[in-house]
Design a protein around this motif. Sequence first.
Motif, PDB file in Angstrom:
ATOM      1  N   TYR A 155       0.866  -1.175   0.000  1.00 59.93           N
ATOM      2  CA  TYR A 155       0.000   0.000   0.000  1.00 59.93           C
ATOM      3  C   TYR A 155       0.902   1.222   0.000  1.00 59.93           C
ATOM      4  O   TYR A 155       1.671   1.420   0.933  1.00 59.93           O
ATOM      5  CB  TYR A 155      -0.934  -0.004   1.217  1.00 59.93           C
ATOM      6  CG  TYR A 155      -1.950  -1.109   1.137  1.00 59.93           C
ATOM      7  CD1 TYR A 155      -1.672  -2.378   1.650  1.00 59.93           C
ATOM      8  CD2 TYR A 155      -3.166  -0.910   0.526  1.00 59.93           C
ATOM      9  CE1 TYR A 155      -2.594  -3.394   1.552  1.00 59.93           C
ATOM     10  CE2 TYR A 155      -4.098  -1.927   0.426  1.00 59.93           C
ATOM     11  CZ  TYR A 155      -3.797  -3.165   0.940  1.00 59.93           C
ATOM     12  OH  TYR A 155      -4.716  -4.176   0.834  1.00 59.93           O
ATOM     13  N   VAL A 156       0.800   2.015  -1.051  1.00 60.38           N
ATOM     14  CA  VAL A 156       1.618   3.214  -1.192  1.00 60.38           C
ATOM     15  C   VAL A 156       0.765   4.413  -0.789  1.00 60.38           C
ATOM     16  O   VAL A 156      -0.208   4.739  -1.456  1.00 60.38           O
ATOM     17  CB  VAL A 156       2.117   3.374  -2.646  1.00 60.38           C
ATOM     18  CG1 VAL A 156       2.965   4.619  -2.779  1.00 60.38           C
ATOM     19  CG2 VAL A 156       2.871   2.132  -3.096  1.00 60.38           C
ATOM     20  N   SER A 157       1.143   5.049   0.318  1.00 60.93           N
ATOM     21  CA  SER A 157       0.413   6.239   0.775  1.00 60.93           C
ATOM     22  C   SER A 157       0.886   7.449  -0.003  1.00 60.93           C
ATOM     23  O   SER A 157       2.091   7.646  -0.177  1.00 60.93           O
ATOM     24  CB  SER A 157       0.652   6.470   2.264  1.00 60.93           C
ATOM     25  OG  SER A 157       0.038   5.462   3.008  1.00 60.93           O
ATOM     26  N   LEU A 158      -0.061   8.222  -0.487  1.00 64.16           N
ATOM     27  CA  LEU A 158       0.278   9.462  -1.181  1.00 64.16           C
ATOM     28  C   LEU A 158       0.374  10.554  -0.122  1.00 64.16           C
ATOM     29  O   LEU A 158      -0.639  11.014   0.397  1.00 64.16           O
ATOM     30  CB  LEU A 158      -0.781   9.795  -2.229  1.00 64.16           C
ATOM     31  CG  LEU A 158      -0.982   8.739  -3.320  1.00 64.16           C
ATOM     32  CD1 LEU A 158      -2.075   9.173  -4.283  1.00 64.16           C
ATOM     33  CD2 LEU A 158       0.301   8.464  -4.062  1.00 64.16           C
ATOM     34  N   ARG A 188      -3.146   0.446  -3.658  1.00 69.10           N
ATOM     35  CA  ARG A 188      -2.724  -0.948  -3.508  1.00 69.10           C
ATOM     36  C   ARG A 188      -2.095  -1.424  -4.817  1.00 69.10           C
ATOM     37  O   ARG A 188      -2.702  -1.305  -5.889  1.00 69.10           O
ATOM     38  CB  ARG A 188      -3.895  -1.845  -3.145  1.00 69.10           C
ATOM     39  CG  ARG A 188      -3.430  -3.285  -2.827  1.00 69.10           C
ATOM     40  CD  ARG A 188      -4.568  -4.174  -2.485  1.00 69.10           C
ATOM     41  NE  ARG A 188      -5.257  -4.497  -3.733  1.00 69.10           N
ATOM     42  CZ  ARG A 188      -6.484  -4.977  -3.803  1.00 69.10           C
ATOM     43  NH1 ARG A 188      -7.184  -5.166  -2.719  1.00 69.10           N
ATOM     44  NH2 ARG A 188      -7.036  -5.252  -4.961  1.00 69.10           N
ATOM     45  N   VAL A 189      -0.873  -1.941  -4.701  1.00 69.31           N
ATOM     46  CA  VAL A 189      -0.154  -2.470  -5.849  1.00 69.31           C
ATOM     47  C   VAL A 189       0.475  -3.805  -5.454  1.00 69.31           C
ATOM     48  O   VAL A 189       0.547  -4.145  -4.276  1.00 69.31           O
ATOM     49  CB  VAL A 189       0.944  -1.496  -6.336  1.00 69.31           C
ATOM     50  CG1 VAL A 189       0.343  -0.196  -6.828  1.00 69.31           C
ATOM     51  CG2 VAL A 189       1.962  -1.232  -5.252  1.00 69.31           C
ATOM     52  N   ALA A 231       7.063   2.269  -9.716  1.00 70.16           N
ATOM     53  CA  ALA A 231       6.350   2.965 -10.787  1.00 70.16           C
ATOM     54  C   ALA A 231       5.399   4.013 -10.218  1.00 70.16           C
ATOM     55  O   ALA A 231       5.312   5.130 -10.737  1.00 70.16           O
ATOM     56  CB  ALA A 231       5.578   1.958 -11.651  1.00 70.16           C
ATOM     57  N   VAL A 232       4.689   3.672  -9.141  1.00 75.82           N
ATOM     58  CA  VAL A 232       3.767   4.630  -8.516  1.00 75.82           C
ATOM     59  C   VAL A 232       4.554   5.822  -7.969  1.00 75.82           C
ATOM     60  O   VAL A 232       4.145   6.973  -8.138  1.00 75.82           O
ATOM     61  CB  VAL A 232       2.932   3.950  -7.408  1.00 75.82           C
ATOM     62  CG1 VAL A 232       2.240   4.976  -6.526  1.00 75.82           C
ATOM     63  CG2 VAL A 232       1.907   3.014  -8.028  1.00 75.82           C
ATOM     64  N   PRO A 251      -2.126  -0.490 -16.156  1.00 77.71           N
ATOM     65  CA  PRO A 251      -2.789   0.211 -15.050  1.00 77.71           C
ATOM     66  C   PRO A 251      -2.048   0.136 -13.710  1.00 77.71           C
ATOM     67  O   PRO A 251      -2.106   1.058 -12.920  1.00 77.71           O
ATOM     68  CB  PRO A 251      -4.149  -0.458 -14.938  1.00 77.71           C
ATOM     69  CG  PRO A 251      -4.328  -1.250 -16.157  1.00 77.71           C
ATOM     70  CD  PRO A 251      -2.994  -1.477 -16.774  1.00 77.71           C
ATOM     71  N   ILE A 252      -1.381  -0.938 -13.401  1.00 81.97           N
ATOM     72  CA  ILE A 252      -0.551  -1.175 -12.211  1.00 81.97           C
ATOM     73  C   ILE A 252      -1.331  -1.079 -10.901  1.00 81.97           C
ATOM     74  O   ILE A 252      -1.267  -1.977 -10.087  1.00 81.97           O
ATOM     75  CB  ILE A 252       0.690  -0.259 -12.169  1.00 81.97           C
ATOM     76  CG1 ILE A 252       1.605  -0.571 -13.353  1.00 81.97           C
ATOM     77  CG2 ILE A 252       1.441  -0.410 -10.852  1.00 81.97           C
ATOM     78  CD1 ILE A 252       2.775   0.365 -13.496  1.00 81.97           C
ATOM     79  N   VAL A 253      -2.062   0.012 -10.656  1.00 85.10           N
ATOM     80  CA  VAL A 253      -2.760   0.217  -9.388  1.00 85.10           C
ATOM     81  C   VAL A 253      -4.013  -0.660  -9.363  1.00 85.10           C
ATOM     82  O   VAL A 253      -4.854  -0.577 -10.250  1.00 85.10           O
ATOM     83  CB  VAL A 253      -3.126   1.699  -9.187  1.00 85.10           C
ATOM     84  CG1 VAL A 253      -3.945   1.897  -7.926  1.00 85.10           C
ATOM     85  CG2 VAL A 253      -1.867   2.549  -9.160  1.00 85.10           C
TER      86      VAL A 253
END
Length: 138
Positions: free
Chosen positions: A35-38, A64-65, A73-74, A125-127
């Motif tokens: 989970y990548v938090s922005l 979520r990736v 990438a994100v 799309p990745i995500v």
Amino acid sequence: MKAWILLCMALMLPAGVMANETPKEGEGAAPTVAYVSLTPPFVGNFALDGNSKLRVYKADVALRVTGADAVAAVKRQDPLIRNQLVSLFVQQTQDSMTGVESREKLRQEALKQVQQVMNDEEGKPIVEDLLFNNFIVQ
């Protein structure tokens, strides 16, 4: 006494061998979900039309990736993702920012837009999902 030591060493050997044989990502192991938090959170104004008063929102967003490459990438596309989400949030009205159903529609639209950015920039799309960890509207 020697027999006891040899027995203990023999019992420890398989555990040590197995510990070194854990598959790494890409070698047959299932990729890990991340989970990548922005960060920082999104904070801004919306509903700036002449008929309603200024509204403020704060949104903590996580993506979520699956896999380390997707996380990288994100992070590479973070500024573009943030720009797209800010543009989406600014277009919202009080009704579209409050209520369970409205927020779910907003979440789905945000996911579509993030996936579109990733598809345009990275080729896929990745995500997999977008989550609002915290969403406040005033």
